[in-house]
Enzyme design. Structure first.
Site, mmCIF file in Angstrom:
data_model
loop_
_atom_site.group_PDB
_atom_site.id
_atom_site.type_symbol
_atom_site.label_atom_id
_atom_site.label_comp_id
_atom_site.label_asym_id
_atom_site.label_seq_id
_atom_site.Cartn_x
_atom_site.Cartn_y
_atom_site.Cartn_z
ATOM 1 N N ASP A 132 3.140 -8.268 28.227
ATOM 2 C CA ASP A 132 2.012 -7.955 27.359
ATOM 3 C C ASP A 132 1.107 -9.178 27.341
ATOM 4 O O ASP A 132 1.394 -10.173 26.678
ATOM 5 C CB ASP A 132 2.536 -7.616 25.963
ATOM 6 C CG ASP A 132 1.443 -7.163 25.007
ATOM 7 O OD1 ASP A 132 0.407 -7.856 24.914
ATOM 8 O OD2 ASP A 132 1.618 -6.131 24.352
ATOM 9 N N ILE A 133 0.000 -9.087 28.088
ATOM 10 C CA ILE A 133 -0.875 -10.244 28.271
ATOM 11 C C ILE A 133 -2.205 -9.954 27.596
ATOM 12 O O ILE A 133 -2.935 -9.042 27.993
ATOM 13 C CB ILE A 133 -1.097 -10.535 29.774
ATOM 14 C CG1 ILE A 133 0.239 -10.512 30.530
ATOM 15 C CG2 ILE A 133 -1.794 -11.871 29.945
ATOM 16 C CD1 ILE A 133 1.264 -11.493 30.022
ATOM 17 N N GLU A 134 -2.521 -10.735 26.591
ATOM 18 C CA GLU A 134 -3.749 -10.511 25.830
ATOM 19 C C GLU A 134 -4.232 -11.827 25.233
ATOM 20 O O GLU A 134 -3.557 -12.859 25.324
ATOM 21 C CB GLU A 134 -3.520 -9.471 24.727
ATOM 22 C CG GLU A 134 -2.321 -9.752 23.833
ATOM 23 C CD GLU A 134 -2.046 -8.617 22.851
ATOM 24 O OE1 GLU A 134 -2.908 -8.371 21.982
ATOM 25 O OE2 GLU A 134 -0.974 -7.994 22.949
ATOM 26 N N GLY A 135 -5.416 -11.796 24.665
ATOM 27 C CA GLY A 135 -5.952 -12.981 24.006
ATOM 28 C C GLY A 135 -6.107 -14.155 24.953
ATOM 29 O O GLY A 135 -6.507 -14.016 26.112
#
Length: 317
Positions: A132-135
């Site tokens: 989960d890759i975000e921000g």
């Protein structure tokens, strides 16, 4: 509750509908001090797969659970997973998320990062992992490259199903998400699914079920451009969708039970890879009325316990 006949209408003939146990795999936010009783949760909700998150990293490249910073290895959680598997269930484990330090940012080298991932995979016998890759993590080009190379090392040693959870809008993946997937394709990473976060659009959307369907359709087009050798049916199989049930982080956005029906119907028509939601911890009515903002342990809408799980559980792949 949706009629099964309505859900199976208009199926894509290239890939017949099958009863896949992993077609619905909701997220569960793990608190390592109070690990979930997965067999009991499965019995209450009818769910056969869970996505457990999130594993992040400490300053010295050690994996931890982001909800409490607890050590990644937890005997009680391992026993719960083992008992759940003995009854026919299984889990996917998710690295990253919105909080804490993403492991690829916490580890300085590809070898250290791959070793950190392997510790968690081995501790729980994991065969399916999500990133989960975000921000800020999604903007970190060096970390993204380390992650890709670490995944490549892991897949060279053993069969490992890999998915990426990425932000999306109604018109498809964010530019940096597309770039990350292009890196994965160039590196010949075997990507099982691209899981879009169909939520938190900034308050501009109200028909949350249809918006999720539109985002999935746009994402399939993105994937077709990234992997041009794949057929349309194959790229649809790579599309996974995670929504935030009930009241979202943007309070004006509410994903109701009717929205679940819209999404499940579209998933069955086009054979998405899988469906999920954030989170099993929230698939409950709030005990003291509906809060104005997203609550961590209830949906914020009128519902029966595990009503969303029942609706999403209609999806068979």
């Amino acid at each position: 509750m949706l009629a099964l006949a309505a859900l199976t209408a208009g199926c894509v003939p290239e890939i017949p509908a099958i009863d896949r146990t992993d077609a619905f795999a909701p997220f569960y936010e793990v608190d390592s001090t109070h690990p979930p009783n997965l067999p009991a949760l499965a019995k209450q909700s009818g769910t056969r797969w869970f996505t457990l998150g999130f594993v992040v990293g400490s300053d010295d490249c050690q994996p931890t659970w982001d909800s409490d910073g607890g050590p990644y290895a937890n005997p009680t959680l391992a026993a719960s997973i083992r008992d759940f598997r003995s009854g026919g269930g299984n889990v996917r484990l998710s690295f990253g998320g919105a909080d804490g330090t993403e492991l690829a940012q916490a580890c300085d080298t590809v070898d250290d990062l791959a070793a950190a991932y392997q510790k968690v995979i081995s501790a729980y016998g994991i065969t399916a992992v999500d990133f989960d890759i975000e921000g800020d993590a999604l903007k970190d080009d060096e970390a993204n490259q380390r992650r890709i190379q670490a995944i490549k090392k892991l897949q060279a040693k053993a069969e490992l199903r890999v998915s990426f959870t990425l932000p999306t809008g109604r018109t498809g993946l964010a530019t940096r998400g597309v770039s990350l997937l292009q890196q994965a394709a160039t590196a010949n990473i075997a990507v099982d699914a691209v899981n879009i976060m169909a939520m938190d659009y900034g308050g501009a959307e109200s028909d949350m079920g249809q918006v999720a369907v539109d985002a999935a359709t746009a994402t399939q087009a993105d994937l077709a451009r990234i992997w041009p050798a794949k057929s349309p049916a194959q790229t649809w199989r790579m599309v996974a969708v995670t929504v935030m049930i009930g009241v979202n982080d943007v309070p004006s956005e509410v994903f109701g039970t009717g929205d679940a029906g819209v999404l499940v119907s579209a998933a069955q028509k086009n054979h998405y890879g899988w469906l999920s939601f954030w989170s099993m911890n929230r698939d409950l009515p709030c005990p003291t009325g509906q809060p104005a903002n997203a609550a961590p342990a209830c949906s914020g809408v009128s519902q029966r316990p595990y009503a969303y799980s029942v609706l999403f559980g209609h999806y068979r792949g």
